[in-house]
Design a protein around this motif. Structure first.
Motif, mmCIF file in Angstrom:
data_model
loop_
_atom_site.group_PDB
_atom_site.id
_atom_site.type_symbol
_atom_site.label_atom_id
_atom_site.label_comp_id
_atom_site.label_asym_id
_atom_site.label_seq_id
_atom_site.Cartn_x
_atom_site.Cartn_y
_atom_site.Cartn_z
ATOM 1 N N ILE A 99 0.839 -1.198 0.000
ATOM 2 C CA ILE A 99 0.000 0.000 0.000
ATOM 3 C C ILE A 99 0.875 1.249 0.000
ATOM 4 O O ILE A 99 0.534 2.269 -0.599
ATOM 5 N N THR A 100 2.031 1.165 0.643
ATOM 6 C CA THR A 100 2.947 2.303 0.697
ATOM 7 C C THR A 100 3.410 2.688 -0.695
ATOM 8 O O THR A 100 3.396 3.866 -1.060
ATOM 9 N N TYR A 101 3.806 1.714 -1.512
ATOM 10 C CA TYR A 101 4.240 2.005 -2.885
ATOM 11 C C TYR A 101 3.067 2.475 -3.739
ATOM 12 O O TYR A 101 3.236 3.305 -4.634
ATOM 13 N N ALA A 102 1.874 1.982 -3.477
ATOM 14 C CA ALA A 102 0.702 2.435 -4.223
ATOM 15 C C ALA A 102 0.448 3.919 -3.942
ATOM 16 O O ALA A 102 0.171 4.694 -4.860
ATOM 17 N N ILE A 103 0.559 4.319 -2.695
ATOM 18 C CA ILE A 103 0.358 5.722 -2.332
ATOM 19 C C ILE A 103 1.450 6.594 -2.945
ATOM 20 O O ILE A 103 1.176 7.670 -3.487
ATOM 21 N N LYS A 104 2.700 6.129 -2.887
ATOM 22 C CA LYS A 104 3.809 6.885 -3.480
ATOM 23 C C LYS A 104 3.621 7.020 -4.992
ATOM 24 O O LYS A 104 3.885 8.081 -5.557
ATOM 25 N N CYS A 105 3.167 5.960 -5.634
ATOM 26 C CA CYS A 105 2.921 5.977 -7.073
ATOM 27 C C CYS A 105 1.826 6.989 -7.406
ATOM 28 O O CYS A 105 1.979 7.813 -8.315
ATOM 29 N N ARG A 106 0.720 6.934 -6.689
ATOM 30 C CA ARG A 106 -0.380 7.874 -6.896
ATOM 31 C C ARG A 106 0.094 9.314 -6.752
ATOM 32 O O ARG A 106 -0.174 10.166 -7.606
ATOM 33 N N ASP A 107 0.831 9.588 -5.686
ATOM 34 C CA ASP A 107 1.290 10.945 -5.422
ATOM 35 C C ASP A 107 2.278 11.433 -6.486
ATOM 36 O O ASP A 107 2.217 12.590 -6.910
ATOM 37 N N ALA A 108 3.169 10.562 -6.940
ATOM 38 C CA ALA A 108 4.138 10.935 -7.974
ATOM 39 C C ALA A 108 3.436 11.257 -9.295
ATOM 40 O O ALA A 108 3.770 12.246 -9.960
ATOM 41 N N LEU A 109 2.465 10.442 -9.660
ATOM 42 C CA LEU A 109 1.717 10.703 -10.896
ATOM 43 C C LEU A 109 0.933 12.009 -10.793
ATOM 44 O O LEU A 109 0.889 12.796 -11.747
#
Length: 73
Positions: free
Chosen positions: A11-21
Protein backbone atom coordinates in the motif's frame (compact mmCIF):
# COMPACT_ATOMS: atom_id res chain seq x y z
CA UNK A 1 -4.01 7.88 -24.11
CA UNK A 2 -4.70 4.49 -22.65
CA UNK A 3 -5.78 3.72 -19.10
CA UNK A 4 -3.26 1.72 -17.05
CA UNK A 5 -3.34 -0.15 -13.77
CA UNK A 6 -0.01 -0.13 -11.91
CA UNK A 7 0.11 -3.04 -9.46
CA UNK A 8 2.42 -2.45 -6.50
CA UNK A 9 3.65 -4.80 -3.81
CA UNK A 10 2.53 -2.70 -0.84
CA UNK A 11 0.00 0.00 0.00
CA UNK A 12 2.95 2.30 0.70
CA UNK A 13 4.24 2.01 -2.88
CA UNK A 14 0.70 2.44 -4.22
CA UNK A 15 0.36 5.72 -2.33
CA UNK A 16 3.81 6.88 -3.48
CA UNK A 17 2.92 5.98 -7.07
CA UNK A 18 -0.38 7.87 -6.90
CA UNK A 19 1.29 10.95 -5.42
CA UNK A 20 4.14 10.94 -7.97
CA UNK A 21 1.72 10.70 -10.90
CA UNK A 22 -0.40 13.51 -9.45
CA UNK A 23 2.70 15.71 -9.05
CA UNK A 24 3.22 15.34 -12.81
CA UNK A 25 -0.34 16.44 -13.55
CA UNK A 26 -2.01 13.04 -14.08
CA UNK A 27 -5.19 11.91 -12.42
CA UNK A 28 -4.38 8.80 -10.36
CA UNK A 29 -6.52 6.79 -7.98
CA UNK A 30 -5.86 3.90 -5.60
CA UNK A 31 -7.71 0.72 -6.48
CA UNK A 32 -7.97 -2.64 -4.72
CA UNK A 33 -6.87 -5.62 -6.82
CA UNK A 34 -8.63 -8.94 -7.03
CA UNK A 35 -5.90 -11.38 -6.05
CA UNK A 36 -6.97 -14.76 -7.33
CA UNK A 37 -4.19 -16.72 -5.65
CA UNK A 38 -1.46 -14.83 -7.51
CA UNK A 39 1.55 -13.08 -6.08
CA UNK A 40 0.28 -9.50 -6.22
CA UNK A 41 1.34 -8.37 -2.78
CA UNK A 42 -1.13 -6.51 -0.57
CA UNK A 43 -3.73 -6.12 -3.27
CA UNK A 44 -3.48 -2.41 -4.17
CA UNK A 45 -2.53 -0.51 -7.25
CA UNK A 46 -3.06 2.78 -9.06
CA UNK A 47 -5.29 3.53 -12.04
CA UNK A 48 -4.19 6.37 -14.33
CA UNK A 49 -4.51 7.66 -17.87
CA UNK A 50 -1.01 8.29 -19.14
CA UNK A 51 1.44 6.89 -21.66
CA UNK A 52 3.22 3.70 -20.60
CA UNK A 53 6.65 5.25 -21.11
CA UNK A 54 5.74 8.26 -18.97
CA UNK A 55 4.53 6.00 -16.15
CA UNK A 56 7.79 4.02 -16.22
CA UNK A 57 9.89 7.21 -16.26
CA UNK A 58 8.04 8.66 -13.26
CA UNK A 59 8.28 5.43 -11.25
CA UNK A 60 12.00 5.15 -12.05
CA UNK A 61 12.62 8.79 -11.12
CA UNK A 62 11.07 8.30 -7.68
CA UNK A 63 12.45 4.75 -7.16
CA UNK A 64 8.97 3.30 -6.86
CA UNK A 65 8.85 -0.46 -7.25
CA UNK A 66 5.93 -2.08 -9.01
CA UNK A 67 4.98 -5.66 -9.87
CA UNK A 68 3.10 -5.17 -13.09
CA UNK A 69 1.49 -2.56 -15.33
CA UNK A 70 -1.70 -3.66 -17.07
CA UNK A 71 -3.41 -1.78 -19.87
CA UNK A 72 -7.18 -1.44 -19.61
CA UNK A 73 -9.52 -0.93 -22.55
Amino acid sequence: MKRYFVITGTITYAIKCRDALRQHGYKAELKRTVNAGGNLGCGYGVVTVCSLEEIKEILFKYSIRYLQIKGEE
